[in-house]
Design an enzyme around this catalytic site. Sequence first.
Site, PDB file in Angstrom:
ATOM      1  N   ARG A  47      -0.028   8.770  -3.026  1.00  0.00           N
ATOM      2  CA  ARG A  47       0.308   7.668  -2.117  1.00  0.00           C
ATOM      3  C   ARG A  47       1.561   7.004  -2.665  1.00  0.00           C
ATOM      4  NH1 ARG A  47      -3.486   3.537  -2.916  1.00  0.00           N
ATOM      5  NH2 ARG A  47      -1.747   2.397  -3.810  1.00  0.00           N
ATOM      6  N   ASN A  51       1.242   6.812  -6.678  1.00  0.00           N
ATOM      7  CA  ASN A  51      -0.099   6.919  -7.267  1.00  0.00           C
ATOM      8  C   ASN A  51      -0.601   8.327  -7.021  1.00  0.00           C
ATOM      9  OD1 ASN A  51      -0.743   4.024  -8.103  1.00  0.00           O
ATOM     10  ND2 ASN A  51      -0.045   3.769  -6.011  1.00  0.00           N
ATOM     11  N   GLU A  85       6.122   2.292  -6.145  1.00  0.00           N
ATOM     12  CA  GLU A  85       5.477   3.207  -7.092  1.00  0.00           C
ATOM     13  C   GLU A  85       4.827   4.369  -6.372  1.00  0.00           C
ATOM     14  OE1 GLU A  85       1.835   2.176  -8.921  1.00  0.00           O
ATOM     15  OE2 GLU A  85       1.158   0.896  -7.303  1.00  0.00           O
ATOM     16  N   SER A 143      -4.178  -0.859 -10.684  1.00  0.00           N
ATOM     17  CA  SER A 143      -5.105  -1.935 -10.317  1.00  0.00           C
ATOM     18  C   SER A 143      -4.556  -3.319 -10.634  1.00  0.00           C
ATOM     19  CB  SER A 143      -6.444  -1.794 -11.036  1.00  0.00           C
ATOM     20  OG  SER A 143      -7.160  -0.771 -10.423  1.00  0.00           O
ATOM     21  N   TYR A 193     -10.067  -5.339  -5.109  1.00  0.00           N
ATOM     22  CA  TYR A 193     -11.464  -4.919  -5.256  1.00  0.00           C
ATOM     23  C   TYR A 193     -12.517  -5.915  -4.809  1.00  0.00           C
ATOM     24  CZ  TYR A 193      -9.188  -1.120  -7.531  1.00  0.00           C
ATOM     25  OH  TYR A 193      -8.362  -0.056  -7.781  1.00  0.00           O
ATOM     26  N   GLY A 230      -6.966   5.686  -4.273  1.00  0.00           N
ATOM     27  CA  GLY A 230      -8.349   5.414  -3.856  1.00  0.00           C
ATOM     28  C   GLY A 230      -8.743   6.395  -2.758  1.00  0.00           C
ATOM     29  N   GLU A 276     -28.008  15.686 -14.791  1.00  0.00           N
ATOM     30  CA  GLU A 276     -29.051  14.855 -14.176  1.00  0.00           C
ATOM     31  C   GLU A 276     -28.556  13.424 -13.978  1.00  0.00           C
ATOM     32  OE1 GLU A 276     -29.475  16.721 -17.000  1.00  0.00           O
ATOM     33  OE2 GLU A 276     -30.310  18.407 -15.864  1.00  0.00           O
ATOM     34  N   ASP A 293       4.113   3.832  -2.468  1.00  0.00           N
ATOM     35  CA  ASP A 293       4.068   2.432  -2.028  1.00  0.00           C
ATOM     36  C   ASP A 293       5.457   1.815  -2.004  1.00  0.00           C
ATOM     37  OD1 ASP A 293       1.357   2.930  -2.096  1.00  0.00           O
ATOM     38  OD2 ASP A 293       0.954   1.710  -3.877  1.00  0.00           O
TER      39      ASP A 293
HETATM   40  P1  ADP Z   1      -0.208  -1.294  -9.764  1.00  0.00           P
HETATM   41  O1  ADP Z   1       0.177   0.093 -10.190  1.00  0.00           O
HETATM   42  O2  ADP Z   1      -1.132  -1.926 -10.735  1.00  0.00           O
HETATM   43  O3  ADP Z   1      -0.671  -1.329  -8.340  1.00  0.00           O
HETATM   44  P2  ADP Z   1       2.249  -2.562  -8.794  1.00  0.00           P
HETATM   45  O4  ADP Z   1       3.571  -2.330  -9.433  1.00  0.00           O
HETATM   46  O5  ADP Z   1       2.014  -1.892  -7.489  1.00  0.00           O
HETATM   47  O6  ADP Z   1       1.128  -2.192  -9.861  1.00  0.00           O
HETATM   48  O7  ADP Z   1       2.074  -4.130  -8.633  1.00  0.00           O
HETATM   49  C1  ADP Z   1       0.884  -4.690  -8.112  1.00  0.00           C
HETATM   50  C2  ADP Z   1       1.192  -5.701  -7.019  1.00  0.00           C
HETATM   51  O8  ADP Z   1       2.018  -6.771  -7.528  1.00  0.00           O
HETATM   52  C3  ADP Z   1       1.985  -5.163  -5.843  1.00  0.00           C
HETATM   53  O9  ADP Z   1       1.151  -4.504  -4.922  1.00  0.00           O
HETATM   54  C4  ADP Z   1       2.601  -6.436  -5.284  1.00  0.00           C
HETATM   55  O10 ADP Z   1       1.653  -7.198  -4.544  1.00  0.00           O
HETATM   56  C5  ADP Z   1       2.937  -7.222  -6.545  1.00  0.00           C
HETATM   57  N1  ADP Z   1       4.320  -6.917  -7.013  1.00  0.00           N
HETATM   58  C6  ADP Z   1       4.636  -6.062  -8.003  1.00  0.00           C
HETATM   59  N2  ADP Z   1       5.965  -6.016  -8.224  1.00  0.00           N
HETATM   60  C7  ADP Z   1       6.527  -6.873  -7.351  1.00  0.00           C
HETATM   61  C8  ADP Z   1       7.874  -7.289  -7.086  1.00  0.00           C
HETATM   62  N3  ADP Z   1       8.906  -6.801  -7.792  1.00  0.00           N
HETATM   63  N4  ADP Z   1       8.086  -8.206  -6.082  1.00  0.00           N
HETATM   64  C9  ADP Z   1       7.025  -8.691  -5.383  1.00  0.00           C
HETATM   65  N5  ADP Z   1       5.739  -8.348  -5.582  1.00  0.00           N
HETATM   66  C10 ADP Z   1       5.463  -7.450  -6.561  1.00  0.00           C
HETATM   67 MG    MG Z   2       0.397  -0.781  -6.726  1.00  0.00          MG
HETATM   68 MG    MG Z   3      -0.257   1.949  -9.253  1.00  0.00          MG
END
Ligand code: ADP
Ligand code: MG
Ligand code: MG
Length: 361
Positions: free
Chosen positions: A302, A320, A318, A194, A263, A324, A52, A304
Amino acid sequence: TKRKVALLFGGASVEHAVSIQSARSVFRAIDPERYTVLPVAIARDGTWLSPEASWALLRGAAVPAAGPAGGPKTDPPASPGFPPGPPWRAVGSPHLNAADVAFPLLHGPMGEDGTVQGYLELLGIPYVGSGVLASAVGMDKATMKRLFALEGLPQVRYLVFERRAVQADPDAVARTVEEAFPYPVFVKPANSGSSLGISRADDRSTLVRALREAARYDATVLVEEGLAVRELEVAVLGNEPPEASVVGEVVPRRAFYDYEAKYTAGGAELLVPAPIDGALAEEIRALALRAYRAIGARDLARVDFFLDKGAGRLYVNEINTMPGFTDRSMYPRLWAASGLAYPALIDRLVEEALRRAGERN
Ligand code: ADP
Ligand code: MG
Ligand code: MG
């Protein structure tokens, strides 16, 4: 006959609210002629809500801080010989037990990291998405990077430290970083999503602060060379063989794609498709499929990327395993732009999980 699909959403992570939005989007788009939806909501404190309360949340009730338990209200009997464990909470839902298939629309720890996947394995319920191992690997950036390195994928330079080392002598850790690559650097807890606990450091003092901050979130801390980058993302779908979508680009309106940018409305612009040339897009798609296979991902993920604005080099950032999934999120938008509309995408994923269950029997 209609298939019963349990939508798992909410969850004990900072992505709780996003997960609810994903589930509402799926509920609006899923074909009611073919599927019966059984909502299974998990509160922020990890408690599984009653059918519910789950319906109320799916249909738009305010997000409760901690919901009434759907399960038994009494504590389990203490097991003789075991020390008292963490506070016991109700796990499970009558809706889950009635389902033909589960769609865990959960992000972050306790949802995207293999824990819920392991629970569904134990219950014998087929589910959409990566299994236990790939989910766990995708959530742990240190392990993910090691597997990517074994696969020969291009990555920015990075170092891994234990929390213990950070706490014992952060200056020594910072010196090790300074010997390896120049500022700026990005400091991250290994288990994150995030952007929580992630910060950029431009000198010794901000690095020491960033190390201490990341160590609050996880026992393993990563430090990466920070580049001026464009952020490109690809959606991968399916198995044997998986397919890659068109490439999209995220343009954060802040210094980097941090929690706020992710967000808050207007925090980032999503460009689909990304304004890049065809050869680069092809290269990115091929790397995305290799990254997907490198961790053993299933159904969807996804991947990245960073494109270095200076040298023009491409790096895998990375993967994911449960991106989302609202109809406005990058993953569904990338597939829509690739010719697969949101309702058809949901259909594909659910059918894939059901097919797997059929093979097992
Ligand atoms: P999450 O899994 O929390 O998304 P990320 O490793 O993708 O973590 O890092 C979050 C954000 O930080 C990235 O989308 C980017 O904007 C910035 N960032 C992370 N690592 C780097 C890097 N080595 N050089 C430049 N920007 C980075
Ligand atoms: Mg990321
Ligand atoms: Mg991530």
